[in-house]
Design a protein around this motif. Structure first.
Motif, PDB file in Angstrom:
ATOM      1  N   PRO A  40       0.819  -1.224   0.000  1.00  0.00           N
ATOM      2  CA  PRO A  40       0.000   0.000   0.000  1.00  0.00           C
ATOM      3  C   PRO A  40       0.851   1.272   0.000  1.00  0.00           C
ATOM      4  CG  PRO A  40      -0.850  -1.590   1.581  1.00  0.00           C
ATOM      5  CD  PRO A  40       0.467  -2.122   1.122  1.00  0.00           C
ATOM      6  N   LEU A  41       0.288   2.339  -0.532  1.00  0.00           N
ATOM      7  CA  LEU A  41       1.009   3.593  -0.709  1.00  0.00           C
ATOM      8  C   LEU A  41       1.640   4.090   0.589  1.00  0.00           C
ATOM      9  CD1 LEU A  41       1.789   6.101  -2.372  1.00  0.00           C
ATOM     10  CD2 LEU A  41      -0.477   7.052  -1.861  1.00  0.00           C
ATOM     11  N   ASN A  42       0.876   4.151   1.667  1.00  0.00           N
ATOM     12  CA  ASN A  42       1.412   4.705   2.910  1.00  0.00           C
ATOM     13  C   ASN A  42       2.567   3.855   3.424  1.00  0.00           C
ATOM     14  OD1 ASN A  42       1.367   6.773   4.831  1.00  0.00           O
ATOM     15  ND2 ASN A  42       0.159   5.539   6.262  1.00  0.00           N
TER      16      ASN A  42
ATOM     17  N   SER B 241       9.102   7.031  -8.539  1.00  0.00           N
ATOM     18  CA  SER B 241       9.186   5.626  -8.861  1.00  0.00           C
ATOM     19  C   SER B 241       7.902   4.865  -8.525  1.00  0.00           C
ATOM     20  CB  SER B 241      10.353   5.004  -8.099  1.00  0.00           C
ATOM     21  OG  SER B 241      10.090   4.980  -6.711  1.00  0.00           O
ATOM     22  N   GLY B 242       6.817   5.617  -8.205  1.00  0.00           N
ATOM     23  CA  GLY B 242       5.527   4.947  -8.135  1.00  0.00           C
ATOM     24  C   GLY B 242       5.193   4.340  -9.480  1.00  0.00           C
ATOM     25  N   GLY B 243       5.666   4.991 -10.533  1.00  0.00           N
ATOM     26  CA  GLY B 243       5.687   4.422 -11.866  1.00  0.00           C
ATOM     27  C   GLY B 243       7.084   3.890 -12.121  1.00  0.00           C
TER      28      GLY B 243
ATOM     29  N   VAL C  68       0.696   4.617 -15.259  1.00  0.00           N
ATOM     30  CA  VAL C  68       1.419   3.434 -14.763  1.00  0.00           C
ATOM     31  C   VAL C  68       1.400   3.415 -13.240  1.00  0.00           C
ATOM     32  CG1 VAL C  68       3.663   2.300 -14.608  1.00  0.00           C
ATOM     33  CG2 VAL C  68       2.868   3.187 -16.809  1.00  0.00           C
ATOM     34  N   SER C  69       1.746   4.516 -12.618  1.00  0.00           N
ATOM     35  CA  SER C  69       1.735   4.597 -11.156  1.00  0.00           C
ATOM     36  C   SER C  69       0.338   4.358 -10.591  1.00  0.00           C
ATOM     37  CB  SER C  69       2.240   5.970 -10.718  1.00  0.00           C
ATOM     38  OG  SER C  69       2.114   6.149  -9.333  1.00  0.00           O
ATOM     39  N   ASN C  70      -0.669   4.934 -11.249  1.00  0.00           N
ATOM     40  CA  ASN C  70      -2.035   4.757 -10.756  1.00  0.00           C
ATOM     41  C   ASN C  70      -2.441   3.289 -10.686  1.00  0.00           C
ATOM     42  OD1 ASN C  70      -2.316   7.510 -10.542  1.00  0.00           O
ATOM     43  ND2 ASN C  70      -3.602   7.750 -12.355  1.00  0.00           N
ATOM     44  N   ALA C  71      -1.923   2.489 -11.613  1.00  0.00           N
ATOM     45  CA  ALA C  71      -2.263   1.066 -11.627  1.00  0.00           C
ATOM     46  C   ALA C  71      -1.765   0.366 -10.376  1.00  0.00           C
ATOM     47  CB  ALA C  71      -1.678   0.405 -12.877  1.00  0.00           C
ATOM     48  N   TYR C  72      -0.731   0.917  -9.755  1.00  0.00           N
ATOM     49  CA  TYR C  72      -0.170   0.306  -8.551  1.00  0.00           C
ATOM     50  C   TYR C  72      -0.718   0.917  -7.265  1.00  0.00           C
ATOM     51  CZ  TYR C  72       3.165  -2.156 -11.461  1.00  0.00           C
ATOM     52  OH  TYR C  72       3.729  -2.986 -12.390  1.00  0.00           O
ATOM     53  N   PHE C  73      -0.924   2.232  -7.234  1.00  0.00           N
ATOM     54  CA  PHE C  73      -1.159   2.890  -5.951  1.00  0.00           C
ATOM     55  C   PHE C  73      -2.454   3.691  -5.836  1.00  0.00           C
ATOM     56  CE2 PHE C  73       3.608   2.653  -5.798  1.00  0.00           C
ATOM     57  CZ  PHE C  73       3.681   1.785  -4.707  1.00  0.00           C
ATOM     58  N   ALA C  74      -3.166   3.914  -6.927  1.00  0.00           N
ATOM     59  CA  ALA C  74      -4.284   4.858  -6.865  1.00  0.00           C
ATOM     60  C   ALA C  74      -5.625   4.214  -6.556  1.00  0.00           C
ATOM     61  CB  ALA C  74      -4.390   5.643  -8.170  1.00  0.00           C
TER      62      ALA C  74
ATOM     63  N   TRP D 107      -6.634   6.168   0.755  1.00  0.00           N
ATOM     64  CA  TRP D 107      -6.066   6.649   2.022  1.00  0.00           C
ATOM     65  C   TRP D 107      -5.850   8.157   2.002  1.00  0.00           C
ATOM     66  CZ3 TRP D 107      -1.188   8.988   2.503  1.00  0.00           C
ATOM     67  CH2 TRP D 107      -0.865   9.361   3.814  1.00  0.00           C
ATOM     68  N   ALA D 108      -5.177   8.674   0.980  1.00  0.00           N
ATOM     69  CA  ALA D 108      -4.850  10.091   0.916  1.00  0.00           C
ATOM     70  C   ALA D 108      -6.116  10.944   0.815  1.00  0.00           C
ATOM     71  CB  ALA D 108      -3.922  10.372  -0.271  1.00  0.00           C
ATOM     72  N   HIS D 109      -7.053  10.505  -0.029  1.00  0.00           N
ATOM     73  CA  HIS D 109      -8.305  11.239  -0.208  1.00  0.00           C
ATOM     74  C   HIS D 109      -9.104  11.260   1.095  1.00  0.00           C
ATOM     75  CE1 HIS D 109     -11.659  12.895  -2.470  1.00  0.00           C
ATOM     76  NE2 HIS D 109     -12.442  11.901  -2.117  1.00  0.00           N
ATOM     77  N   GLY D 110      -9.161  10.105   1.746  1.00  0.00           N
ATOM     78  CA  GLY D 110      -9.911  10.012   2.996  1.00  0.00           C
ATOM     79  C   GLY D 110      -9.294  10.817   4.120  1.00  0.00           C
ATOM     80  N   TYR D 111      -7.966  10.870   4.156  1.00  0.00           N
ATOM     81  CA  TYR D 111      -7.287  11.644   5.207  1.00  0.00           C
ATOM     82  C   TYR D 111      -7.688  13.112   5.136  1.00  0.00           C
ATOM     83  CZ  TYR D 111      -3.694  14.266   7.633  1.00  0.00           C
ATOM     84  OH  TYR D 111      -3.059  15.157   8.462  1.00  0.00           O
ATOM     85  N   VAL D 112      -7.690  13.686   3.942  1.00  0.00           N
ATOM     86  CA  VAL D 112      -8.010  15.109   3.789  1.00  0.00           C
ATOM     87  C   VAL D 112      -9.473  15.370   4.139  1.00  0.00           C
ATOM     88  CG1 VAL D 112      -8.134  17.034   2.162  1.00  0.00           C
ATOM     89  CG2 VAL D 112      -6.190  15.462   2.100  1.00  0.00           C
TER      90      VAL D 112
END
Length: 455
Positions: free
Chosen positions: A94-96, A331-333, A302-308, A247-252
C-alpha cells in the motif's frame, strides 16, 4: 538572406487538436537564435527551394532521411527525482507503507550533496535519452540538493521545473525526514526560489522554481498557507499530490471535511501555474474548480495502476475543460519512459470503459464514454503538458520552442514493422508511439540545442 540559426528538413507529427494529429511531410523547420520555431515551410510554398538552396550546404542544415521522423519533445509533469534509485522496488504494498518503508528513507539520503549530484545527473540523462525534454520535478526537503538538481537541468540542457519539497507536520512525517519546523521550511523554500530564479537568467531553455508541498498529509496548515503566499509573491509554479488514493483522499476529508481540491484552493495553491498529480478521486465539482482556476492534472497511468486504487476518468475531465498532461511518477511508476505512460493511458481508459468484473453483464461492467485514443494520449504527453505548464512547448508549430525527438524506425535492434511504402504516415505515427524504444530515439533537441545523441 534569411537569418535562421538552424534549418531542419524532415517529416514531423504534432497535435493539431486533442483528437487530431497533423503530418508535416518533408517540411523545413527554421529555428531562430532563441531556439524557437520561426517558420515552417511546406514543399509547395514559394520560399521552400530558396531556403533549401541557401542552407543545404551549411552547418546549420540538418536533413532527416527516410525512415526518420520528428516528434515534439515529451513533457513529464510528475517526477520524483530522488526516487530513481528505488525504481521498480516494492510496488506491491500500500502507498502509505511504501512511503514510510522505502521512499522516505531513500529521500533522506539526499542530505548528502555529493550523493544527490550523482543520482540527479543520471536522472536527467535518462529522461533526455527517453525523449523527455521538459520535466516537473519533486526533489527532497534539502535546499542544497534541490538547487543541484536545477543546476544539472541547466547544465545538461533539459527544461527543468524543480521543487524543494515541504514536509513539516510531525504527526505525519518521520523524525528522520522532515523539515526542522514550519518557519525553516518556508524560509528555505524562499531561498530556493530566489536561487533558481537567478540561475534561470543564464539558462537558455529555462529552469523554474516550483512551490512544492508534498501533499496535504505531510504539511501543517501554516505551511500550506505560507507556500500559497510564496507562490503568489514570486509568481511560481505549484505542484503537489491531490486525491491520489483511498487513504490520501480520505485523510483530507477527515482533516478538513472537504476534498483535496477545495482544501488546496483555500490555501491559494490552485491557480493557472498549478499542476496536481493523480487527482483520481476528483468529483465533478472539484474538476470544475480545476477548470475555473486553470489548474492542471498530471495523469500518471502506470503509477495509478499500482497505488491509486482506481482509474481516473480522463475523458470526462478533458470534456470538462481541465488541462491535463502525463507524468511518469518515478518511482511509483517504474518506467522513465513517457512512451510507456502514453500507451498505458489508452489501456487504462479502455479498461474503465469496458469494465473488469466479468460477473457483471457487459452493459453494466464499465463506465461509458471513458476511452481515449492514441491521438489524445499523444496530445496529453506533448501539447497538453505544455498547456499545463503555461509554456510554449509541446508542439511543432511556429512560435513554439524547438524541443524535438528524432525517431529512427530502421534501427536493426529495434526495427519497427514498416515495409516499403505500404500504409499511411498515420499508420507509421501509431507504430512509433506504440513501439518506440530508447534505441529509436537518435537525437533530442531542447530550445534549438542538441542535448542527446545516440550514435
Amino acid at each position: 538572406m534569411n537569418s535562421f540559426t538552424k534549418v531542419f528538413q524532415g517529416t514531423a507529427f504534432t497535435s493539431a487538436s486533442p483528437k487530431e494529429v497533423a503530418v508535416l511531410q518533408d517540411c523545413l523547420f527554421c529555428i531562430d537564435e532563441a531556439g524557437m520555431i520561426a517558420k515552417i515551410v511546406h514543399p509547395e510554398d514559394d520560399a521552400y527551394n530558396e531556403i533549401l538552396q541557401e542552407y543545404k550546404n551549411t552547418d546549420a542544415f540538418h536533413r532527416f532521411e527516410k525512415g526518420t521522423y520528428i516528434l515534439p519533445g515529451f513533457v513529464d509533469l510528475h517526477v520524483h527525482a530522488p526516487q530513481w534509485i528505488q525504481a521498480g522496488t516494492a510496488l506491491d504494498i500500500p502507498l502509505n507503507d511504501w512511503l514510510n518503508t522505502y521512499t522516505f528513507p531513500t529521500e533522506a539520503k539526499f542530505a548528502d550533496p555529493t550523493f544527490a549530484k550523482t543520482v540527479y545527473s543520471d536522472v536527467v540523462d535518462t529522461l533526455l535519452a527517453n525523449g523527455t525534454t521538459t520535466a516537473l520535478y519533486f526533489a527532497t526537503i534539502h535546499k542544497e540538493a534541490s538547487i543541484i538538481l536545477a543546476e544539472l537541468c541547466a547544465e545538461k540542457g533539459q527544461r527543468g521545473l524543480v521543487g524543494k519539497v515541504v514536509m513539516d507536520d510531525p504527526e505525519q512525517t518521520p523524525e528522520f525526514y522532515r523539515d526542522v519546523d514550519t518557519s525553516t521550511a518556508l524560509a528555505e523554500t524562499e531561498e530556493f526560489i530566489v536561487a533558481v530564479k537567478e540561475l534561470a537568467k543564464k539558462t537558455k531553455q529555462g529552469v523554474y522554481p516550483v512551490v512544492t508541498p508534498r501533499f496535504i498529509p505531510s504539511c501543517t496548515d501554516e505551511a500550506l498557507q505560507g507556500l500559497g503566499e510564496l507562490a503568489a509573491k514570486y509568481d511560481t509554479h505549484i505542484q503537489s499530490h491531490c486525491s491520489e488514493s483511498d487513504w490520501a483522499h480520505g485523510y483530507v476529508q477527515e482533516r478538513f471535511s472537504k476534498n483535496d481540491a477545495q482544501a488546496l484552493h483555500d490555501f491559494g495553491l490552485l491557480q493557472e501555474k498549478s499542476v496536481m498529480a493523480h487527482s483520481n478521486f476528483l468529483n465533478d465539482e472539484d474538476a470544475q474548480l480545476f477548470a475555473e482556476t486553470g489548474s492542471a492534472i498530471a495523469h500518471c497511468p502506470v503509477s495509478n495502476a499500482y497505488f491509486a486504487n482506481s482509474v481516473i476518468p480522463i475523458a470526462r475531465f478533458m470534456a470538462m475543460g481541465v488541462e491535463i498532461g502525463l507524468g511518469s511518477d518515478i518511482s511509483g511508476g517504474f518506467s522513465p519512459s513517457l512512451y510507456d505512460n502514453t500507451r498505458q493511458a489508452v489501456i487504462s481508459s479502455r479498461m474503465l470503459e469496458d469494465g473488469v468484473d466479468t460477473s457483471l453483464p457487459a452493459d453494466q461492467r464499465g463506465v461509458p464514454n471513458s476511452r481515449i485514443t492514441i491521438n489524445e494520449a499523444f496530445y496529453l504527453v506533448t501539447a497538453g503538458g505544455g498547456e499545463s505548464l503555461s509554456l510554449p512547448i509541446g508542439r511543432i508549430e511556429e512560435g513554439y520552442a524547438w524541443d524535438a525527438q528524432m525517431i529512427d524506425t530502421t534501427i536493426a535492434t529495434a526495427h519497427l514493422p514498416i515495409y516499403g511504402d505500404e500504409g499511411s504516415l498515420m499508420d507509421t505515427f501509431e507504430k512509433i508511439i506504440y513501439l518506440t524504444r530508447p534505441e529509436n530515439i537518435r537525437q533530442v533537441w531542447v530550445q534549438g540545442e542538441k542535448v542527446h545523441n545516440r550514435s
